[in-house]
Write a protein that holds these residues in place. Structure first.
Motif, PDB file in Angstrom:
ATOM      1  N   LEU A  79      49.942  82.939  18.712  1.00 27.73           N
ATOM      2  CA  LEU A  79      51.340  82.656  19.011  1.00 27.73           C
ATOM      3  C   LEU A  79      51.542  81.257  19.578  1.00 27.73           C
ATOM      4  CD1 LEU A  79      52.252  86.003  20.830  1.00 27.73           C
ATOM      5  CD2 LEU A  79      52.562  85.462  18.413  1.00 27.73           C
ATOM      6  N   SER A  80      52.689  80.702  19.235  1.00 21.51           N
ATOM      7  CA  SER A  80      53.204  79.499  19.875  1.00 21.51           C
ATOM      8  C   SER A  80      54.611  79.841  20.349  1.00 21.51           C
ATOM      9  CB  SER A  80      53.242  78.331  18.883  1.00 21.51           C
ATOM     10  OG  SER A  80      53.810  77.175  19.467  1.00 21.51           O
ATOM     11  N   LEU A  81      54.918  79.563  21.613  1.00 19.14           N
ATOM     12  CA  LEU A  81      56.201  79.937  22.198  1.00 19.14           C
ATOM     13  C   LEU A  81      56.998  78.696  22.588  1.00 19.14           C
ATOM     14  CD1 LEU A  81      55.053  82.785  24.645  1.00 19.14           C
ATOM     15  CD2 LEU A  81      55.610  82.972  22.206  1.00 19.14           C
ATOM     16  N   HIS A 140      55.795  75.716  25.080  1.00 16.75           N
ATOM     17  CA  HIS A 140      56.527  74.474  25.317  1.00 16.75           C
ATOM     18  C   HIS A 140      57.933  74.783  25.807  1.00 16.75           C
ATOM     19  CE1 HIS A 140      57.546  70.247  24.946  1.00 16.75           C
ATOM     20  NE2 HIS A 140      58.632  70.579  24.280  1.00 16.75           N
ATOM     21  N   TRP A 141      58.341  74.057  26.861  1.00 15.90           N
ATOM     22  CA  TRP A 141      59.716  74.105  27.354  1.00 15.90           C
ATOM     23  C   TRP A 141      60.400  72.801  26.960  1.00 15.90           C
ATOM     24  CZ3 TRP A 141      60.305  76.451  32.955  1.00 15.90           C
ATOM     25  CH2 TRP A 141      59.643  77.690  33.009  1.00 15.90           C
ATOM     26  N   GLY A 142      61.511  72.928  26.224  1.00 15.13           N
ATOM     27  CA  GLY A 142      62.241  71.741  25.808  1.00 15.13           C
ATOM     28  C   GLY A 142      63.718  71.880  26.113  1.00 15.13           C
ATOM     29  N   GLY A 143      64.474  70.899  25.679  1.00 12.31           N
ATOM     30  CA  GLY A 143      65.892  70.947  26.008  1.00 12.31           C
ATOM     31  C   GLY A 143      66.732  70.028  25.163  1.00 12.31           C
ATOM     32  N   GLY A 144      67.893  69.652  25.738  1.00 11.51           N
ATOM     33  CA  GLY A 144      68.260  69.728  27.117  1.00 11.51           C
ATOM     34  C   GLY A 144      67.273  69.102  28.099  1.00 11.51           C
ATOM     35  N   THR A 145      67.366  69.601  29.307  1.00 14.21           N
ATOM     36  CA  THR A 145      66.556  69.086  30.406  1.00 14.21           C
ATOM     37  C   THR A 145      65.904  70.243  31.146  1.00 14.21           C
ATOM     38  OG1 THR A 145      68.158  67.269  30.670  1.00 14.21           O
ATOM     39  CG2 THR A 145      66.572  67.605  32.451  1.00 14.21           C
ATOM     40  N   PRO A 146      64.651  70.575  30.827  1.00 10.58           N
ATOM     41  CA  PRO A 146      63.999  71.678  31.538  1.00 10.58           C
ATOM     42  C   PRO A 146      63.970  71.501  33.052  1.00 10.58           C
ATOM     43  CG  PRO A 146      62.811  71.219  29.532  1.00 10.58           C
ATOM     44  CD  PRO A 146      63.857  70.135  29.662  1.00 10.58           C
ATOM     45  N   ASN A 147      63.854  70.261  33.547  1.00 11.45           N
ATOM     46  CA  ASN A 147      63.850  70.085  34.994  1.00 11.45           C
ATOM     47  C   ASN A 147      65.257  70.083  35.587  1.00 11.45           C
ATOM     48  OD1 ASN A 147      63.612  67.381  33.591  1.00 11.45           O
ATOM     49  ND2 ASN A 147      63.986  66.593  35.646  1.00 11.45           N
ATOM     50  N   GLU A 188      47.649  75.234  25.407  1.00  6.96           N
ATOM     51  CA  GLU A 188      48.430  74.035  25.685  1.00  6.96           C
ATOM     52  C   GLU A 188      49.779  74.476  26.261  1.00  6.96           C
ATOM     53  OE1 GLU A 188      48.878  71.864  22.083  1.00  6.96           O
ATOM     54  OE2 GLU A 188      46.734  71.713  21.700  1.00  6.96           O
ATOM     55  N   ILE A 189      50.048  74.084  27.491  1.00  6.18           N
ATOM     56  CA  ILE A 189      51.264  74.526  28.176  1.00  6.18           C
ATOM     57  C   ILE A 189      52.036  73.273  28.591  1.00  6.18           C
ATOM     58  CG2 ILE A 189      52.179  75.900  30.078  1.00  6.18           C
ATOM     59  CD1 ILE A 189      49.567  77.469  30.060  1.00  6.18           C
ATOM     60  N   SER A 190      53.111  72.989  27.877  1.00  7.41           N
ATOM     61  CA  SER A 190      53.772  71.693  28.035  1.00  7.41           C
ATOM     62  C   SER A 190      55.237  71.831  28.401  1.00  7.41           C
ATOM     63  CB  SER A 190      53.646  70.875  26.739  1.00  7.41           C
ATOM     64  OG  SER A 190      54.259  71.558  25.650  1.00  7.41           O
ATOM     65  N   ILE A 191      55.773  70.773  28.969  1.00  5.36           N
ATOM     66  CA  ILE A 191      57.176  70.735  29.387  1.00  5.36           C
ATOM     67  C   ILE A 191      57.703  69.316  29.250  1.00  5.36           C
ATOM     68  CG2 ILE A 191      56.582  70.330  31.827  1.00  5.36           C
ATOM     69  CD1 ILE A 191      59.047  72.049  32.566  1.00  5.36           C
ATOM     70  N   GLU A 192      58.977  69.217  28.844  1.00  3.48           N
ATOM     71  CA  GLU A 192      59.667  67.931  28.818  1.00  3.48           C
ATOM     72  C   GLU A 192      60.430  67.760  30.132  1.00  3.48           C
ATOM     73  OE1 GLU A 192      62.350  68.023  25.530  1.00  3.48           O
ATOM     74  OE2 GLU A 192      60.839  68.812  24.143  1.00  3.48           O
ATOM     75  N   ILE A 193      60.473  66.540  30.631  1.00  2.00           N
ATOM     76  CA  ILE A 193      61.275  66.287  31.831  1.00  2.00           C
ATOM     77  C   ILE A 193      62.106  65.015  31.641  1.00  2.00           C
ATOM     78  CG2 ILE A 193      59.655  67.464  33.361  1.00  2.00           C
ATOM     79  CD1 ILE A 193      59.807  63.816  33.850  1.00  2.00           C
ATOM     80  N   ASN A 194      63.216  64.968  32.349  1.00  2.00           N
ATOM     81  CA  ASN A 194      64.023  63.763  32.411  1.00  2.00           C
ATOM     82  C   ASN A 194      63.606  63.021  33.678  1.00  2.00           C
ATOM     83  OD1 ASN A 194      66.115  61.853  32.945  1.00  2.00           O
ATOM     84  ND2 ASN A 194      67.537  63.047  31.704  1.00  2.00           N
ATOM     85  N   PRO A 195      63.052  61.799  33.564  1.00  2.00           N
ATOM     86  CA  PRO A 195      62.517  61.109  34.743  1.00  2.00           C
ATOM     87  C   PRO A 195      63.568  60.723  35.778  1.00  2.00           C
ATOM     88  CG  PRO A 195      62.544  59.654  32.835  1.00  2.00           C
ATOM     89  CD  PRO A 195      62.882  61.025  32.330  1.00  2.00           C
ATOM     90  N   ARG A 220      50.400  69.868  30.201  1.00  2.00           N
ATOM     91  CA  ARG A 220      50.867  68.740  29.399  1.00  2.00           C
ATOM     92  C   ARG A 220      52.322  68.476  29.746  1.00  2.00           C
ATOM     93  NH1 ARG A 220      47.630  68.032  24.537  1.00  2.00           N
ATOM     94  NH2 ARG A 220      45.807  69.393  24.722  1.00  2.00           N
ATOM     95  N   ILE A 221      52.706  67.218  29.691  1.00  2.00           N
ATOM     96  CA  ILE A 221      54.057  66.856  30.104  1.00  2.00           C
ATOM     97  C   ILE A 221      54.525  65.661  29.289  1.00  2.00           C
ATOM     98  CG2 ILE A 221      53.346  65.255  31.957  1.00  2.00           C
ATOM     99  CD1 ILE A 221      55.620  66.575  33.670  1.00  2.00           C
ATOM    100  N   SER A 222      55.829  65.593  29.046  1.00  2.00           N
ATOM    101  CA  SER A 222      56.374  64.468  28.287  1.00  2.00           C
ATOM    102  C   SER A 222      57.707  64.038  28.885  1.00  2.00           C
ATOM    103  CB  SER A 222      56.568  64.849  26.820  1.00  2.00           C
ATOM    104  OG  SER A 222      57.512  65.888  26.678  1.00  2.00           O
ATOM    105  N   PHE A 223      58.044  62.776  28.684  1.00  2.00           N
ATOM    106  CA  PHE A 223      59.348  62.285  29.134  1.00  2.00           C
ATOM    107  C   PHE A 223      59.827  61.177  28.213  1.00  2.00           C
ATOM    108  CE2 PHE A 223      56.255  59.726  31.420  1.00  2.00           C
ATOM    109  CZ  PHE A 223      56.801  58.458  31.520  1.00  2.00           C
ATOM    110  N   GLY A 224      61.151  61.059  28.138  1.00  2.00           N
ATOM    111  CA  GLY A 224      61.762  60.085  27.253  1.00  2.00           C
ATOM    112  C   GLY A 224      61.993  58.757  27.937  1.00  2.00           C
TER     113      GLY A 224
END
Length: 463
Positions: free
Chosen positions: A57-59, A115-122, A147-154, A172-176
């Motif tokens: 699974l991928s969620l 993965h948590w995405g958005g929008g803005t997960p934080n 792999e457990i990742s989340i997007e954030i708005n810095p 894992r984490i990512s930001f724009g």
């Protein structure tokens, strides 16, 4: 081996010819083929087939809320300052969404990606993050190396929040970033001082995230390849593990917020190609590997390794190393991508809530890949999108066809691509050239029976 784009060879005629609307091919058929006439029982039947196959699974969890609008945004978002009124009900409904879907999935199917995405997960505070995190872990079992990742708005995060995410279990984490240039940032309503971005990266490194990804966008107002080079150089100084460099999709008829952008200041197709060429050269010089059509990764990153091994895959979340996984999307607008069924949840909050209150799956539309031709064409398109070559003999063996006979109607278009220098076709394979790699969407389009038939107006331009 480094990739050497040659955009100087592109004359005005070719620019005009290939600067057309095409899908991004995060799926085949494209998401535009999902229809509201879809029978929900087809989805549950597909889940049962996945249970029998013990597919991993991928969620994906969609957090649609944002504190302010970014004018370039093409995502499905809800801009609101009323945090408690927005988030608390949403968490209740997405929890029911989890319960309903999880009840259909065998517990022995393990999660390899979250993965948590958005929008803005934080947009969620720490207590709200923990509530959703706990609910997910109550209903799903994870692989030890998931792999457990989340997007954030810095703009809306501090050191404690970053450390909290890592301690909770995100690895894992990512930001724009989009662009470091202050004028561009002000124009797109996303002001992020350079010092802030470097501080956020420092906190992420301190927290010990296994991978940090940043997003850039080229094609925004007031950008050119000289100013964007400064952004690339500053991004290299940040030293992220992965860099996504997206082609801005200007689609104001679909995303009205983009009407806030000055259209006459958007760079033209030639300038955008120059920006992409410069980006590729600069990042490769910094030892990043060019992955797919818009990603870069360090040589020891899983994406780079998967591409070298021919195991790279593409789905609604972009490039992935988990081709065997079935993707389940939770929350507003999220998409589930099973082996032969794709569905998307409701796009309006009231419809999403209404479906869950009625005990229904909150599906707005879907598509069933009920023909072998769909599966075959998906394989061909994804091979091209991921690996920029196609082994005809492997396709023939896997699907019991003669490639040239099966795709005889596509041969004229392939010859035109070859004459324009985008591909080289051989009896046993198709090789995408360096210049063709910049226009891989156009090449994949050749094998897309849906989009060629409908000429769908909703796609963004390839350049």
């Amino acid at each position: 081996m480094n990739f050497q784009p040659q955009t100087a060879e592109f004359n005005s005629t070719l620019l005009q010819k290939y600067d057309c609307a095409t899908p991004r091919y995060t799926s085949y058929p494209p998401a535009t083929e999902l229809t509201p006439e879809f029978n929900h029982s087809v989805f549950t039947e597909a889940i049962a087939r996945g249970n029998q196959a013990h597919s991993p699974l991928s969620l994906y969890f969609h957090i649609p809320f944002c504190q302010s609008a970014c004018y370039f945004c093409g995502c499905n978002v809800i801009v609101t300052q009323q945090k408690e009124r927005a988030v608390d009900p949403y968490l209740n409904y997405i929890s029911k969404n989890i319960e309903n879907i999880a009840s259909l999935i065998d517990l022995d199917r393990r999660v390899g990606q979250l993965h948590w995405g958005g929008g803005t997960p934080n947009y969620l505070n720490q207590d709200q993050v923990e509530i959703l995190w706990t609910k997910i872990n109550q209903h799903f079992r994870f692989e030890s190396d998931a792999e457990i990742s989340i997007e954030i708005n810095p703009r809306y995060v501090d050191r404690n929040y970053i450390l909290f995410l890592r301690d909770l279990g995100f690895n894992r984490i990512s930001f724009g970033i989009q662009d470091f240039n202050p004028k561009v940032q002000e124009t797109i309503n996303r002001v992020q001082p350079e010092e802030m971005l470097f501080n956020v990266m420092e906190w992420m490194r301190e927290a010990g995230f296994e991978s940090v990804n940043v997003d850039l966008i080229y094609g925004l107002p007031y950008q050119n390849h000289y100013t964007f080079k400064e952004t690339i150089q500053k991004t290299i100084q940040l030293n992220p593990d992965r860099i996504a460099v997206f082609n801005f999709a200007y689609v104001p008829w679909m995303k009205p917020v983009q009407k806030n952008l000055p259209e006459n200041e958007l760079p033209n197709a030639r300038e955008k190609l120059a920006m992409l060429q410069m980006t590729i050269e600069e990042l490769q010089e910094a030892n990043y590997v060019f992955i797919g059509m818009d990603h870069f990764a360090k040589p020891d990153d899983e994406l780079a390794i998967a591409q070298r091994q021919g195991k790279l895959h593409r789905n609604f979340q972009g490039y992935t190393t988990k081709p065997e996984s079935e993707l389940f999307g939770f929350g507003l607008t999220s998409i589930s991508m099973l082996h032969d069924v794709y569905v998307q949840n409701h796009k309006r909050l009231k419809d999403f809530y209404r479906s869950i209150e009625a005990g229904e799956l909150p599906i707005e539309r879907g598509v069933y890949l009920d023909r072998a031709d769909n599966i075959l064409r998906r394989k061909v398109i994804m091979e091209l999108m991921c690996h920029f070559r196609l082994d005809k003999r492997l396709i023939e063996a896997k699907y019991n066809i003669n490639f040239d006979n099966y795709f005889y109607q596509e041969e004229l278009a392939l010859k035109a691509l070859e004459n324009d220098g985008l591909i080289e076709e051989f009896p046993d394979r198709i090789e995408v050239t360096p210049i063709g790699r910049l226009l891989i969407r156009n090449i994949a389009y050749t094998f897309d029976a849906y989009s060629r038939a409908r000429q769908h107006p909703g796609f963004s331009k390839a350049i």
